[in-house]
Design an enzyme around this catalytic site. Sequence first.
Site, mmCIF file in Angstrom:
data_model
loop_
_atom_site.group_PDB
_atom_site.id
_atom_site.type_symbol
_atom_site.label_atom_id
_atom_site.label_comp_id
_atom_site.label_asym_id
_atom_site.label_seq_id
_atom_site.Cartn_x
_atom_site.Cartn_y
_atom_site.Cartn_z
ATOM 1 N N ASN A 6 0.857 -1.181 0.000
ATOM 2 C CA ASN A 6 0.000 0.000 0.000
ATOM 3 C C ASN A 6 0.898 1.239 0.000
ATOM 4 O OD1 ASN A 6 -1.857 2.013 0.453
ATOM 5 N ND2 ASN A 6 -2.338 1.401 2.556
ATOM 6 N N LYS A 8 0.017 4.314 -0.289
ATOM 7 C CA LYS A 8 -0.629 5.530 0.248
ATOM 8 C C LYS A 8 -0.335 6.679 -0.727
ATOM 9 C CE LYS A 8 -0.136 3.365 4.671
ATOM 10 N NZ LYS A 8 -0.004 3.441 6.114
ATOM 11 N N HIS A 88 -9.704 1.332 5.162
ATOM 12 C CA HIS A 88 -8.365 1.531 5.736
ATOM 13 C C HIS A 88 -8.442 2.565 6.867
ATOM 14 C CE1 HIS A 88 -4.212 2.753 6.206
ATOM 15 N NE2 HIS A 88 -3.907 1.561 5.724
ATOM 16 N N GLU A 157 -5.564 -4.476 10.909
ATOM 17 C CA GLU A 157 -4.491 -3.491 11.030
ATOM 18 C C GLU A 157 -4.752 -2.617 12.254
ATOM 19 O OE1 GLU A 157 -2.474 -2.563 7.060
ATOM 20 O OE2 GLU A 157 -4.298 -1.389 7.105
ATOM 21 N N GLY A 163 2.448 2.449 10.695
ATOM 22 C CA GLY A 163 3.441 3.508 10.499
ATOM 23 C C GLY A 163 4.179 3.900 11.765
ATOM 24 N N SER A 193 3.207 -1.956 10.425
ATOM 25 C CA SER A 193 4.651 -2.052 10.670
ATOM 26 C C SER A 193 5.251 -3.411 10.308
ATOM 27 C CB SER A 193 4.993 -1.676 12.120
ATOM 28 O OG SER A 193 4.670 -0.316 12.346
#
Length: 236
Positions: A6, A8, A88, A157, A163, A193
């Site tokens: 992903n 982003k 998400h 997630e 992150g 992560s």
Amino acid sequence: MILCANFKANKTRQETQAYMAVVESFVSANEIDEAVIVFPPFTALEHISRNVLIGVQNAYPAQNGAYTGEITLEQLEEFGIKTILIGHSERRHVLGEMQEQIAAKFRFFAEKGFAIIYCVGEPIEIREQGNEALMHYIDAQFEGIDVNYADLIVAYEPVWAIGTGLTPTTDQIVDMHTALRSKTHAPLLYGGSVKVDNARSIMELQNVDGVLVGSASLSANDFCEMIALAAELKQQ
Ligand code: PGA
């Protein structure tokens, strides 16, 4: 295993093309048969159907229309895109998408036969309230979602792991994935992560069918290493 990258809001169109060239040749040179899906920014979409699937990180649930700033089915069809991320945590918590909107998006793209990677996960303050609050929160993220949809993949997630470099313990991942397994037969991804150093120990956990990788997927070499780890695991 299913491995998702992903991006982003990272990478230009040119950078994405260079990245795809590396990953695609890695996948073919090593005869990888894991499912590999890359979610680039909209500006980097291409009409390609090679050995790596391209999905979108978001889209508006309509054929086309007056939805300033959004893209819809019509634009996705132009690029042959049939895969979408929905729910998400950054869409939920940064962009303010509510469960009702997320469920409407899910219904629309399910009706159009998209593969849907549906994300759920709790903020840290919910986890700190204990298991009951945690499961209540996750259950609410399934409101209006057809967990029996044939082309569904669920990604767990935890918001506090995205992150941040923090990852849940293996027990915490296994517990959540076991709970999710009792809800749906869909493949279950872990995200938050994931990097080369921890990908293997996460992918070998029970009820983990793959990973959704953000920051660490931005390096094509690192992402390829994770793909190789998944392929190795299968051979054991
Ligand atoms: P991260 O992001 O790997 O950078 O934690 C994961 C995600 O948001 O999908």
